[in-house]
Design a protein around this motif. Structure first.
Motif, PDB file in Angstrom:
ATOM      1  N   LYS A 179     -38.388 -16.602 -26.873  1.00 27.79           N
ATOM      2  CA  LYS A 179     -37.935 -17.746 -27.257  1.00 27.79           C
ATOM      3  C   LYS A 179     -36.972 -17.515 -28.483  1.00 27.79           C
ATOM      4  N   TYR A 180     -37.019 -16.300 -29.047  1.00 30.46           N
ATOM      5  CA  TYR A 180     -36.065 -15.931 -30.145  1.00 30.46           C
ATOM      6  C   TYR A 180     -34.668 -15.914 -29.769  1.00 30.46           C
ATOM      7  N   ASP A 185     -34.346 -19.910 -35.215  1.00 32.01           N
ATOM      8  CA  ASP A 185     -35.693 -20.069 -34.639  1.00 32.01           C
ATOM      9  C   ASP A 185     -36.524 -19.510 -35.517  1.00 32.01           C
TER      10      ASP A 185
END
Length: 318
Positions: A179-180, A185
């Protein structure tokens, strides 16, 4: 190679190395040289930048292997070069379980300088926050401890030419890695970095909503990470590579652009220009004759998985 312990001035232990030791990747170790186990002393808050570091700040003084001056005369007369180092930065300067001493890329650099001076090197284990103070008050002759060259630090100490070009990145848990996509983030995440480093200030600048968590060292950050008290760790890519090698649940998401360049220099007292010139000459030869490349291949390339060359030095400072 001979090794002996000497009484500590402050922190319980110094590591003494023979000046004639080989600086290259060799089987010679720091046998029977234990490292400190006591907690590090309190340190000052993270750096707060008051200027913008540019390429001009990487300039150091012209090299001179025969540089005369009071600092070199004192060191040679004493027969000892006092060098501040890390002991828990895996791959750069860390405890060697086999020899019970300290080894790594930075230690190779430190040993090369002592060898060129023809004196014994005393490695004094310090925290990141102690670097500047120990140089300013003369407790140490130099610091070889992932010391980033900045315009602010030049106001208080002197630096050699750049000897390694690192970059600040982020390490996260495996479940967050996919997800980074960038520092945005990190909002709401607990991000750890050692006090007295530029890393926290950089994170606060690029993502103010990140929650700062501090520790004395990056190993301390790794402990907080493993205990669930931190979601991410930020620091130089060289340091993060060492942490990943120690924790299967830690990931440096690939393809990251460095948040900041982290050019490493050898730190010295601001008045010790003779020593700075000498060190620059040593580093120039260290790169020219292949010692830098051999040390990099031994310590860093296996973890970073990229080839590298020593930085091009700038000797235009007057």
């Amino acid at each position: 190679m001979t090794t002996r312990l000497v009484p500590s001035r402050r922190r319980g232990l110094l590591i003494a190395l023979a000046a004639g030791a080989l600086v290259l990747a060799s089987a010679c170790g720091y046998s029977a040289t234990p490292v400190p186990t006591a907690a590090a002393p309190s340190t000052p808050p993270p750096d707060k930048s008051t200027c913008t570091t540019t390429k001009a700040d990487l300039a150091s003084y012209p090299p001179n292997i025969h540089a005369p001056g009071p600092t070199i005369s004192r060191i040679k007369k004493a027969g000892v070069l006092r060098i501040g180092v890390s002991w828990d930065t895996y791959l750069m300067a860390a405890r060697n379980a086999q020899s019970n001493g300290i080894s790594g890329f930075d230690i190779d650099v430190a040993r090369a300088i002592a060898k060129a001076l023809g004196v014994r090197a005393e490695l004094d284990v310090i925290s990141a926050g102690e670097r500047q103070t120990d140089l300013e008050n003369g407790t140490l002759d130099m610091v070889v401890r992932e010391y980033t060259i900045t315009c602010d630090r030049w106001k208080h100490i002197a630096f050699s030419s750049e000897y390694y070009d690192a970059g600040q990145k982020v390490l996260v848990r495996k479940d967050l890695a996919d997800k980074y996509a960038g520092p945005q983030d990190l909002a709401g995440l607990r991000v750890c970095a050692p006090v007295g480093t530029t890393s926290l200030a950089n994170i606060e600048k690029v993502e103010p909503k990140a929650i700062a968590v501090t520790a004395q060292t990056h190993t301390g950050c790794l402990m907080k990470f493993q205990q669930g008290d931190a979601d991410a760790i930020t620091g130089d890519d060289t340091v993060l590579a060492g942490l990943v090698a120690q924790d299967p649940y830690a990931v440096v998401p690939p393809g990251q652009r460095p948040l900041e360049d982290e050019p490493y220099g050898v730190g010295m007292n601001k008045k010790a220009k003779d020593l700075v010139r000498f060190v620059n000459a040593v580093l120039q030869q260290y790169a020219h004759d292949g010692q830098w490349e051999r040390s990099y291949r031994r310590w860093l390339e296996p973890a970073l998985q990229v080839p590298a060359q020593p930085p091009t030095p700038d000797f235009s400072r007057r």
